[in-house]
Design an enzyme around this catalytic site. Structure first.
Site, PDB file in Angstrom:
ATOM      1  N   ASN A 180     -10.625  -3.023  -6.309  1.00  0.00           N
ATOM      2  CA  ASN A 180      -9.795  -2.088  -7.086  1.00  0.00           C
ATOM      3  C   ASN A 180     -10.366  -1.777  -8.477  1.00  0.00           C
ATOM      4  O   ASN A 180      -9.921  -0.830  -9.131  1.00  0.00           O
ATOM      5  CB  ASN A 180      -8.353  -2.595  -7.221  1.00  0.00           C
TER       6      ASN A 180
ATOM      7  N   ASP B 221       0.823  -1.217   0.000  1.00  0.00           N
ATOM      8  CA  ASP B 221       0.000   0.000   0.000  1.00  0.00           C
ATOM      9  C   ASP B 221       0.856   1.266   0.000  1.00  0.00           C
ATOM     10  O   ASP B 221       1.948   1.274   0.571  1.00  0.00           O
ATOM     11  CB  ASP B 221      -0.896  -0.028   1.258  1.00  0.00           C
TER      12      ASP B 221
ATOM     13  N   GLY C   7       0.028   5.317  -4.486  1.00  0.00           N
ATOM     14  CA  GLY C   7      -0.634   6.555  -4.924  1.00  0.00           C
ATOM     15  C   GLY C   7      -0.088   7.751  -4.149  1.00  0.00           C
ATOM     16  O   GLY C   7       0.256   8.789  -4.745  1.00  0.00           O
TER      17      GLY C   7
HETATM   18  C1  FPP Z   1      -2.098   0.002  -3.249  1.00  0.00           C
HETATM   19  O1  FPP Z   1      -1.570   1.319  -3.155  1.00  0.00           O
HETATM   20  C2  FPP Z   1      -1.438  -0.699  -4.330  1.00  0.00           C
HETATM   21  C3  FPP Z   1      -2.064  -1.312  -5.366  1.00  0.00           C
HETATM   22  C4  FPP Z   1      -3.544  -1.343  -5.510  1.00  0.00           C
HETATM   23  C5  FPP Z   1      -1.312  -1.953  -6.469  1.00  0.00           C
HETATM   24  C6  FPP Z   1      -0.049  -2.684  -6.097  1.00  0.00           C
HETATM   25  C7  FPP Z   1       0.738  -2.903  -7.341  1.00  0.00           C
HETATM   26  C8  FPP Z   1       2.085  -2.868  -7.448  1.00  0.00           C
HETATM   27  C9  FPP Z   1       2.969  -2.752  -6.292  1.00  0.00           C
HETATM   28  C10 FPP Z   1       2.786  -2.932  -8.768  1.00  0.00           C
HETATM   29  C11 FPP Z   1       2.576  -4.109  -9.629  1.00  0.00           C
HETATM   30  C12 FPP Z   1       2.598  -5.417  -8.955  1.00  0.00           C
HETATM   31  C13 FPP Z   1       2.974  -6.571  -9.528  1.00  0.00           C
HETATM   32  C14 FPP Z   1       2.834  -7.835  -8.773  1.00  0.00           C
HETATM   33  C15 FPP Z   1       3.518  -6.640 -10.871  1.00  0.00           C
HETATM   34  P1  FPP Z   1      -2.540   2.547  -3.450  1.00  0.00           P
HETATM   35  O2  FPP Z   1      -2.505   2.841  -4.891  1.00  0.00           O
HETATM   36  O3  FPP Z   1      -3.907   2.264  -2.901  1.00  0.00           O
HETATM   37  O4  FPP Z   1      -1.835   3.697  -2.630  1.00  0.00           O
HETATM   38  P2  FPP Z   1      -2.542   4.902  -1.882  1.00  0.00           P
HETATM   39  O5  FPP Z   1      -3.313   4.323  -0.725  1.00  0.00           O
HETATM   40  O6  FPP Z   1      -1.389   5.728  -1.446  1.00  0.00           O
HETATM   41  O7  FPP Z   1      -3.423   5.597  -2.877  1.00  0.00           O
END
Ligand code: FPP
Length: 263
Positions: free
Chosen positions: A91, A43, A46
């Protein structure tokens, strides 16, 4: 898991420790008391990007570099299973551009890393229903599953279109079907059999669950499997979660007294 041995008969984990004697965090890890299964909610991508006035997908791209680093570190330590939460059933609510970016990163990850996964004897598993994924992502995932299916090293579980409640409901449906056709009876059903219907079948429950980014919640992750999992939270955002953070989490885990409801 069959321990990996080098030509001198050293466990790969021991060899890795020998090569990294200078790393003070690594030297604190007790290889005899490793978590068998580590699960991570990746997490903070973003927020990492927003802080730098960059589009969110830049955060995911940086997050993918940490995936590469953490998979490598867990493999070298000799962890049995590593589960990474990459895309939840919720998501899909994100903007199309961000979803496309994430699916694209999955394709890039497999194309870039599959050879290394094979070389490191890593077996890929997907937790979740990949049928709604774009064809290009599905095809790459299927190729990686096929090419790693006989590997006997670390299980790399990528949770994709995964939801804990969905997983439990799906297991119940599969069990009811098996009861209907006479494969099992209601009286046979116990925790061991139930766990065989989960995506993580044949793997130990997570010993350690890591969530970076300062959020203190589970977000529908491995709801059945985390009954006795130890949690480790960190304020670091996932794109900054280097292998040293993984070592810190493991060191902290090793200091805990797990009682599993006993005394
Ligand atoms: C949550 O952070 C993260 C995700 C929904 C995506 C995770 C994906 C990756 C790390 C990259 C690709 C992975 C692979 C296995 C190839 P968020 O976007 O919700 O962060 P925020 O809470 O700060 O908005």
């Amino acid at each position: 898991m069959i321990p990996l041995l080098d030509r001198r008969g050293l466990f790969l984990g021991d060899m890795f420790m020998e090569q990294n004697k200078g790393n003070s965090l690594l030297s604190q890890i007790d290889l005899e008391n490793l978590p068998r299964h580590i699960a991570i909610i990746m997490d903070g991508n973003g927020r990492w990007a927003s802080k730098r006035l960059l589009p969110r997908n830049f955060g995911h791209r940086e997050g993918m570099k940490r995936v590469v680093e953490i998979v490598e570190a867990a493999t070298q330590l000799g962890i049995d299973s590593l589960t990474l939460y990459a895309f939840s059933t919720e998501n899909w609510k994100r903007p199309e551009k961000e979803i496309d970016g994430l699916m694209n990163l999955l394709v890039i990850y497999i194309r870039n890393e599959l050879n290394r996964l094979i070389k490191n004897n890593v077996k890929l598993n997907i937790l979740g229903d990949i049928s709604p994924l774009p064809n290009i992502a599905k095809d790459e995932v299927k190729r990686a599953l096929e090419e790693t299916k006989d590997n006997t090293g670390m299980n790399l579980n990528i949770a994709l279109n995964y939801g804990g409640r969905h997983e439990i409901l799906n297991s119940i449906k599969l069990i009811l079907k098996d009861i209907e056709v006479g494969n099992i009876s209601i009286d046979d059903l116990d925790e061991e059999i139930f766990s065989q219907y989960l995506y993580t079948r044949d793997q130990a429950d997570p010993d350690l669950l890591i969530r970076p980014s300062g959020e203190l919640r589970i977000s529908n992750f491995l709801l059945y499997q985390i009954a006795y999992t130890e949690f480790w939270f960190s304020n670091v955002l996932w794109p900054d979660f280097t292998k040293e953070k993984l070592y810190e989490a493991i060191i902290d885990f090793q200091k805990r007294n797990r009682r599993f409801g006993g005394i």
